[in-house]
Structure formats: structure tokens, C-alpha cells
Design an enzyme around this catalytic site. Structure first.
Site, PDB file in Angstrom:
ATOM      1  N   LYS A 271       4.854  22.935 -15.335  1.00  0.00           N
ATOM      2  CA  LYS A 271       4.865  21.736 -15.134  1.00  0.00           C
ATOM      3  C   LYS A 271       4.001  21.881 -13.224  1.00  0.00           C
ATOM      4  O   LYS A 271       3.282  21.608 -12.510  1.00  0.00           O
ATOM      5  CB  LYS A 271       5.237  20.483 -15.161  1.00  0.00           C
TER       6      LYS A 271
ATOM      7  N   HIS B   7      -1.270  16.075 -27.864  1.00  0.00           N
ATOM      8  CA  HIS B   7      -1.454  14.972 -27.618  1.00  0.00           C
ATOM      9  C   HIS B   7      -2.486  13.940 -28.341  1.00  0.00           C
ATOM     10  O   HIS B   7      -2.297  13.407 -27.907  1.00  0.00           O
ATOM     11  CB  HIS B   7      -1.389  15.138 -25.478  1.00  0.00           C
TER      12      HIS B   7
ATOM     13  N   GLU C 190       8.770  18.995 -24.808  1.00  0.00           N
ATOM     14  CA  GLU C 190       7.440  18.896 -24.103  1.00  0.00           C
ATOM     15  C   GLU C 190       8.492  20.425 -23.804  1.00  0.00           C
ATOM     16  O   GLU C 190       7.711  20.840 -23.448  1.00  0.00           O
ATOM     17  CB  GLU C 190       8.125  17.761 -22.915  1.00  0.00           C
TER      18      GLU C 190
ATOM     19  N   ARG D 137       0.828  -1.341   0.099  1.00  0.00           N
ATOM     20  CA  ARG D 137      -0.051  -0.023   0.190  1.00  0.00           C
ATOM     21  C   ARG D 137       1.066   1.010  -0.400  1.00  0.00           C
ATOM     22  O   ARG D 137       0.460   2.359   0.316  1.00  0.00           O
ATOM     23  CB  ARG D 137      -0.905  -0.073   0.790  1.00  0.00           C
TER      24      ARG D 137
ATOM     25  N   GLU E 241      -6.296  16.368 -12.573  1.00  0.00           N
ATOM     26  CA  GLU E 241      -6.810  16.651 -14.075  1.00  0.00           C
ATOM     27  C   GLU E 241      -7.850  17.053 -14.109  1.00  0.00           C
ATOM     28  O   GLU E 241      -8.908  16.162 -14.939  1.00  0.00           O
ATOM     29  CB  GLU E 241      -5.890  15.897 -14.700  1.00  0.00           C
TER      30      GLU E 241
ATOM     31  N   LYS F  84       1.847  11.209 -12.140  1.00  0.00           N
ATOM     32  CA  LYS F  84       1.405  10.657 -12.801  1.00  0.00           C
ATOM     33  C   LYS F  84       2.055   9.124 -12.580  1.00  0.00           C
ATOM     34  O   LYS F  84       2.957   9.307 -13.109  1.00  0.00           O
ATOM     35  CB  LYS F  84       0.750  11.070 -14.015  1.00  0.00           C
TER      36      LYS F  84
ATOM     37  N   HIS G 253      -0.857  11.563 -29.979  1.00  0.00           N
ATOM     38  CA  HIS G 253      -0.773  10.215 -29.054  1.00  0.00           C
ATOM     39  C   HIS G 253      -1.300   9.549 -30.208  1.00  0.00           C
ATOM     40  O   HIS G 253      -0.634   8.472 -30.511  1.00  0.00           O
ATOM     41  CB  HIS G 253      -1.247  10.167 -28.200  1.00  0.00           C
TER      42      HIS G 253
ATOM     43  N   ASN H 246      -1.710  18.960 -22.121  1.00  0.00           N
ATOM     44  CA  ASN H 246      -2.022  17.715 -23.497  1.00  0.00           C
ATOM     45  C   ASN H 246      -1.421  18.561 -24.667  1.00  0.00           C
ATOM     46  O   ASN H 246      -2.092  17.323 -25.575  1.00  0.00           O
ATOM     47  CB  ASN H 246      -3.298  16.627 -23.237  1.00  0.00           C
TER      48      ASN H 246
ATOM     49  N   HIS I 257       7.987   9.425 -28.575  1.00  0.00           N
ATOM     50  CA  HIS I 257       6.967  10.238 -28.123  1.00  0.00           C
ATOM     51  C   HIS I 257       6.982  11.720 -28.696  1.00  0.00           C
ATOM     52  O   HIS I 257       5.745  12.398 -29.208  1.00  0.00           O
ATOM     53  CB  HIS I 257       7.347  10.682 -26.444  1.00  0.00           C
TER      54      HIS I 257
ATOM     55  N   ARG J 176      -4.868  21.877 -15.497  1.00  0.00           N
ATOM     56  CA  ARG J 176      -4.362  20.866 -16.058  1.00  0.00           C
ATOM     57  C   ARG J 176      -3.994  19.789 -16.930  1.00  0.00           C
ATOM     58  O   ARG J 176      -3.386  20.062 -17.794  1.00  0.00           O
ATOM     59  CB  ARG J 176      -3.793  19.242 -14.566  1.00  0.00           C
TER      60      ARG J 176
HETATM   61  N1  LIG Z   1       4.606  10.830 -15.455  1.00  0.00           N
HETATM   62  C1  LIG Z   1       3.995  11.452 -16.240  1.00  0.00           C
HETATM   63  O1  LIG Z   1       3.798  12.529 -16.634  1.00  0.00           O
HETATM   64  C2  LIG Z   1       4.586  11.149 -18.237  1.00  0.00           C
HETATM   65  C3  LIG Z   1       4.943  12.564 -18.341  1.00  0.00           C
HETATM   66  C4  LIG Z   1       5.830  12.132 -20.221  1.00  0.00           C
HETATM   67  C5  LIG Z   1       5.587  10.782 -20.403  1.00  0.00           C
HETATM   68  N2  LIG Z   1       5.813  10.242 -19.370  1.00  0.00           N
HETATM   69  C6  LIG Z   1       6.295   8.686 -20.157  1.00  0.00           C
HETATM   70  O2  LIG Z   1       7.391   8.804 -20.451  1.00  0.00           O
HETATM   71  C7  LIG Z   1       8.390   7.606 -20.859  1.00  0.00           C
HETATM   72  C8  LIG Z   1       9.103   8.055 -21.848  1.00  0.00           C
HETATM   73  O3  LIG Z   1      10.451   8.908 -20.627  1.00  0.00           O
HETATM   74  P1  LIG Z   1      11.573   9.018 -21.618  1.00  0.00           P
HETATM   75  O4  LIG Z   1      10.864   9.282 -23.013  1.00  0.00           O
HETATM   76  O5  LIG Z   1      12.155   9.089 -21.074  1.00  0.00           O
HETATM   77  O6  LIG Z   1      11.861   6.745 -22.396  1.00  0.00           O
HETATM   78  P2  LIG Z   1      12.611   6.217 -21.589  1.00  0.00           P
HETATM   79  O7  LIG Z   1      12.642   5.772 -20.128  1.00  0.00           O
HETATM   80  O8  LIG Z   1      12.419   4.857 -22.153  1.00  0.00           O
HETATM   81  O9  LIG Z   1      14.241   6.440 -22.105  1.00  0.00           O
HETATM   82  C9  LIG Z   1      14.046   6.690 -23.092  1.00  0.00           C
HETATM   83  C10 LIG Z   1      16.215   5.609 -23.258  1.00  0.00           C
HETATM   84  O10 LIG Z   1      16.761   6.614 -22.918  1.00  0.00           O
HETATM   85  C11 LIG Z   1      17.869   5.147 -22.061  1.00  0.00           C
HETATM   86  N3  LIG Z   1      18.188   6.334 -20.929  1.00  0.00           N
HETATM   87  C12 LIG Z   1      17.314   6.931 -20.264  1.00  0.00           C
HETATM   88  N4  LIG Z   1      18.519   7.925 -19.865  1.00  0.00           N
HETATM   89  C13 LIG Z   1      19.423   7.692 -20.369  1.00  0.00           C
HETATM   90  C14 LIG Z   1      21.071   8.486 -20.060  1.00  0.00           C
HETATM   91  N5  LIG Z   1      21.077   9.276 -19.072  1.00  0.00           N
HETATM   92  N6  LIG Z   1      22.550   7.983 -21.166  1.00  0.00           N
HETATM   93  C15 LIG Z   1      21.569   7.234 -22.035  1.00  0.00           C
HETATM   94  N7  LIG Z   1      20.518   6.426 -22.462  1.00  0.00           N
HETATM   95  C16 LIG Z   1      19.468   7.133 -21.463  1.00  0.00           C
HETATM   96  C17 LIG Z   1      16.370   4.662 -21.805  1.00  0.00           C
HETATM   97  O11 LIG Z   1      17.296   3.425 -21.241  1.00  0.00           O
HETATM   98  C18 LIG Z   1      16.028   4.378 -22.930  1.00  0.00           C
HETATM   99  O12 LIG Z   1      16.124   3.196 -24.066  1.00  0.00           O
HETATM  100  C19 LIG Z   1       6.533   6.881 -21.288  1.00  0.00           C
HETATM  101  O13 LIG Z   1       6.058   5.219 -21.621  1.00  0.00           O
HETATM  102  C20 LIG Z   1       5.793   7.920 -21.459  1.00  0.00           C
HETATM  103  O14 LIG Z   1       4.273   7.958 -21.211  1.00  0.00           O
HETATM  104  C21 LIG Z   1       4.646   9.810 -18.023  1.00  0.00           C
HETATM  105 ZN   LIG Z   2       3.897  14.328 -23.879  1.00  0.00          ZN
END
Ligand SMILES: NC(=O)c1ccc[n+]([C@@H]2O[C@H](COP(=O)([O-])OP(=O)(O)OC[C@H]3O[C@@H](n4cnc5c(N)ncnc54)[C@H](O)[C@@H]3O)[C@@H](O)[C@H]2O)c1
Ligand SMILES: [Zn+2]
Length: 341
Positions: free
Chosen positions: A205, A226, A168, A104, A215, A126, A230, A223, A245, A219
């Protein structure tokens, strides 16, 4: 309210750990952050367990959560344990979700290592995972105990990932800060001042998500870009070359700016300015007319929708945005046609 610290990790992590006595610590990494990022924190930590998973979105599943919970259980992590999520948005969203639900809820810290996770994913609470074909379908809202941001992690990040995260940053400027838009839009990717832009994006943010954590209203402006973005990201997942993305969101921001222009919310000159910059940074993504129906239908899965209406967050001038604007399929189609031509 998030506890977000932007400074050298060698300062922020020991300072965080000094505040509380954890019975155990686990660090979640993927193969890449194990290789490139773990060495920057390893010696700052007391005895801990490393949990390593495969990189990328395809690992963001319930099965991977099962593995994480399994390791926490084997380690006999109790309610006073800590999980440190070292990686991009995948690690942060999934590790946070696992921590928020394990017994939990145990404490967790986000150490975002991609630009996208530093400026976006790590802020706002999130958390979640993908389910079947649906992104972030299962999850919770839960603010981490701390977000420790060190721009130094970006030194090893591949350029395509940097460009993706920049979308972003662009979004935050377009919806909230015209003066910063003017600063970034005169520079190319490699001339940007990342530490300043990270602080700027995080502040925007954080203010928005603190005012509206779940949201209900404001908030939703986050989007922008997006709804169509998306849908295009999903289309490319199934059928075409992989689109990051931010690359998809850049297309979404341009299409949705066109819709705002059609509605008289931004001028033609503002659209032209946004278009020139997005195309200079991201180039064009090939979209076929035969794919428009699929893209439009995919927007009906959007979490922002109410009933059958597809609701957008659109610009109202540069630096301001609205939300909950119902947009018809025909308006979407015109925007996609505009982009493709
Ligand atoms: N929670 C939220 O509000 C929110 C907002 C936007 C996106 N997201 C989520 O975030 C995810 C995408 O995040 P992302 O783009 O960071 O993707 P990711 O976590 O897959 O990282 C991208 C790539 O970079 C590599 N990597 C990470 N840090 C590194 C570094 N310092 N040096 C070398 N390689 C590195 C990772 O291994 C991966 O291959 C999605 O799943 C999306 O849904 C969440
Ligand atoms: Zn985004």
C-alpha cells in the site's frame, strides 16, 4: 512518503516522542481501545489528555469531530501539539481529519489497533468522516507524522474483526503479489503469519500510495472488490444484519473476479481458486435477486466514477490489476447472479 514503523510500541512510541518537543499531547480512543489498548501506551507518555468516544462507524461524524476539536481547544492545544490516534480505522480517519484541520493542522500519529487499520487505513493519508448516508464523504489527504504498528494489539481483537481485516490482505495479494497469494490461500485464518502479512500489505500500500497519493491513477487498483463491495456494505447498513467492511469486500472481490473472468482477464481456474478461498474464509452472504437493482444503483455513488460511467478496478491474472474499466449494469447484474447462485 509515510513514516511507518512496525515494532513493539514500547520502542517505537518513545523513539518518536524523543524527536520533537510537543507543547501538549492528546490521545484519542474509543471505549474498546481505552479498555484493551491504552494500557500498552499510557506509561510511555508524558502528561496527556485522553479523548474518549463511542466505538464504531456510527461515531464517525461531524458531531464527534466537534467534540474532539472542543477538547483540543479546552486543553489549549496550540500548533505545536500532538494528537495520538489509538484505535481502528474510525479513530485513525477521524482523529487524523481533526488533527489535519485543527488550527490548519497539528502533528498526529496513527497507532492502528485493528488488522484492517494496520494493513490498510493507517497507510496512504486518506482521512475523513461520514456525512449523512455517505461514507468518507468529507475529508482530506494528509500523511501522518508517523504510523506505529504493533501486531500485539491484535491479541484482543474479536475474531470477526480479524477476518474482516484479512480481506484487505487478500486484496493486496490478488492485485499485486501472486506468490503471497499462494502462501495465504493454503492456510485458514488462524494459521496466517500476521506480522509478516502486515509488513507485506503495508509495503504494497505504501508503494502504491506514494506513487499516486491523490488517486489519479495507479492507486485506484486498491479499490479492487470495493465497487460492488461498498454497494453491498451500504445495502446491509440500511436493511439487513450488519456486515463488516471486509465481509462485504469479500463478496465484492468474488463478483468482480467473475467480471474479470467474463472479460477474459482471468481464467475460469483462477476464478475457481479465488472463489474457493473467499467462501472458505467468509462463507456466503445472502443476496436476493430483488436487491440487485439497489446494489447496482448504489455503485453510481462510487468516488472512482467519472460522469455517469461506473469504473472498476479489475484483476488481470492473479497478482495484477487494472483500473478505470467501465462496466455496464448488465455486467454487474450477471456477476451478482453468479454470486447468488
Ligand atoms: N483511510 C483509509 O485509507 C481507509 C482504508 C480502509 C478503511 N478505512 C476506514 O476504516 C474504518 C474501519 O476500520 P476498522 O475496521 O478498524 O473499524 P473500527 O475502528 O470501528 O474498529 C473495529 C472495532 O474494533 C474495536 N477495536 C479496535 N482495536 C481493538 C483491539 N485491539 N482490541 C479490541 N477491540 C478493538 C473498535 O473499538 C471497534 O469496535 C472505516 O471507517 C473505513 O472507512 C479507511
Ligand atoms: Zn477496504
Amino acid at each position: 512518503m509515510n513514516t511507518i514503523v512496525q515494532s513493539a510500541i514500547a520502542e517505537s512510541l518513545p523513539a518518536f516522542l524523543a524527536k520533537k518537543n510537543y507543547t501538549s499531547i492528546a490521545v484519542l480512543v474509543d471505549n474498546n481501545t481505552k479498555k484493551h489498548c491504552y494500557s500498552l501506551i499510557k506509561d510511555l507518555l508524558p502528561k496527556h489528555k485522553l479523548i474518549q468516544i463511542a466505538p464504531g462507524e456510527k461515531a464517525k461524524t461531524l458531531a464527534t469531530c466537534g467534540h474532539i476539536w472542543e477538547v483540543l481547544t479546552q486543553q489549549e492545544t496550540d500548533r505545536h501539539g500532538l494528537l495520538i490516534n489509538l484505535g481502528g480505522g474510525v479513530i485513525g480517519d477521524m482523529g487524523g481529519f481533526c488533527a489535519a484541520t485543527y488550527k490548519r493542522g497539528i502533528d498526529f500519529v496513527q497507532i492502528p489497533t485493528t488488522l484492517l487499520s494496520q494493513v490498510d487505513a493507517s497507510v496512504g493519508g486518506k482521512l475523513g468522516i461520514d456525512f449523512n448516508a455517505f461514507k468518507n464523504h468529507i475529508g482530506v489527504f494528509q500523511v501522518p507524522n508517523a504510523v506505529l504498528i504493533d501486531p500485539a494489539f491484535l491479541n484482543t481483537l474479536p475474531e470477526a474483526e480479524l477476518r474482516s481485516g484479512f480481506a484487505e490482505v487478500i486484496k493486496h495479494c490478488l492485485i499485486r503479489d501472486k506468490s503471497m497469494w499462494e502462501v495465504i490461500s493454503t492456510k485458514d485464518l488462524h494459521e496466517q503469519n500476521w506480522p509478516a502479512l502486515i509488513a507485506h500489505s503495508v509495503a504494497i500500500k505504501d508503494v502504491i500510495t506514494t506513487e499516486d497519493p491523490t488517486e489519479k491513477g495507479l492507486r485506484k487498483i486498491l479499490n479492487f472488490g470495493h465497487t460492488l463491495g461498498h454497494a453491498i456494505e451500504t445495502l446491509f447498513l440500511g436493511t439487513k444484519k450488519h456486515l463488516l467492511h471486509g465481509e462485504a469486500i469479500a463478496v465484492g472481490m468474488l463478483c468482480e473476479s467473475f467480471i474479470a473472468m467474463q472479460l477474459g482477464q482471468i481464467t475460469k481456474a483462477e476464478l475457481a481458486e479465488i472463489e474457493a478461498f473467499l467462501i472458505a474464509i467468509y462463507g456466503m452472504v445472502p443476496l436476493e435477486a430483488s436487491e440487485f437493482d439497489t446494489i447496482i444503483n448504489l455503485t453510481s455513488q462510487d468516488k472512482k466514477n467519472k460522469g455517469k460511467e461506473v469504473r472498476f478496478s479489475l484483476l488481470e491474472g492473479i497478482g495484477k490489476a487494472t483500473f478505470d474499466q467501465a462496466i455496464s449494469k448488465n455486467q454487474m447484474r450477471k456477476a451478482l447472479e453468479y454470486y447468488a447462485n
